[in-house]
Write a protein that holds these residues in place. Structure first.
Motif: not given
Length: 284
Positions: A51, A62-63, A66-67, A96
């Protein structure tokens, strides 16, 4: 459980990913965050999620997180910019819902007089205030920090520095990477002072270079300002050269020495010997 590693295409980050996989982590549960995804083909080939995440673009963080359950924040390499960069990472991790952060700090950051220490200590304080459980991986010196000088030292017969007879409890990046992987897998919070088992002086490093190269190499100790000037002459930026020379000066007072053995206990083996580390660097 999903584990993210920042700066995953860097020297340390790649080794952490390898260490996580070697310790049984499913590659599909590893998130490698990188600034340039074009450089991450090798990570993708390992089955790792890749990512984009840039410390200087908070909107990307933040993206990227995520998870993620556990995050390794590898300190940025832009000296002087680390605090705002790390602040962005910690805030994004909190947004997040990341449950644990490990951070690569510096040996005894809370008492170290090294010029590199204040940004690390500031980041430690940010983590303490974040409310997120965390681990401080207070890494000592990397043997690889000296690798760039090995060739010139062998060629010229002289290894230069300003550390006097100070001892350096250095270890390899691979040693520190294994420790990071162990803490990420365990999720153990706390402060870990990490350093090599066999401290050495720069005179001993020069002797090892001589032994392995078959050529005479001696250590030449310089005053800190002279060593800084020599580093600038070798092409380093003035500010960075000053930091490195300052670090050498502080080595004389024992600020990169350590005898706790925490690193070897974490990784379950002795840290890499100086002889083996030099041999690997000369082959690289």
């Amino acid at each position: 459980m999903t584990i993210a590693v920042t700066g995953a295409t860097g020297h340390l980050g790649r080794l952490v990913v390898d260490a996580l996989i070697a310790r049984g982590t499913d590659p599909a549960e590893i998130v490698a965050t990188v600034r340039d995804t074009a450089k991450a083909a090798g990570l993708l080939a390992q089955g790792v999620q890749v990512r984009e995440a840039d410390y200087d673009r908070p909107e990307s963080l933040v993206t990227a997180f995520e998870g993620v359950d556990r995050l390794l924040l590898i300190s940025g390499n832009a000296v002087g910019q680390r605090v705002p960069q790390h602040t962005a990472v910690i805030e994004a991790a909190k947004a997040a819902g990341v449950g644990f952060i490990a951070y690569t700090s510096i040996l005894r950051a809370d008492t170290s007089p090294l010029g590199l220490a204040p940004e690390h200590l500031a980041t430690e304080q940010l983590l303490a205030a974040s409310g997120i459980p965390f681990a401080l991986l207070r890494n000592g010196w990397y043997v690889e920090n000296y690798a760039g000088s090995f060739g010139p030292a062998i060629e010229q017969g002289t290894l230069y520095g300003a550390a006097g007879d100070g001892r350096i409890a250095a270890a390899t990046r691979a040693d520190f990477a294994e420790a990071a992987a162990a803490v990420l897998i365990s999720g153990e919070s706390g402060i870990f002072e990490l350093a090599g088992d066999q401290p050495f002086t720069l005179s001993e490093l020069a002797a090892e270079l001589a032994k392995q190269s078959g050529k005479p190499v001696a250590y030449q100790d310089l005053p800190v300002p002279d060593y800084a000037a020599a580093l600038v002459g070798a092409g380093l930026p003035e500010g960075f050269a000053g930091l490195l020379a300052d670090t050498d000066g502080k080595i004389q007072d024992g600020h990169l020495d350590d005898s706790t053995g925490t690193l070897s206990r974490l990784i379950g083996r002795p840290t890499t010997s100086l002889a083996d580390a030099v041999a690997a660097a000369l082959k690289a």
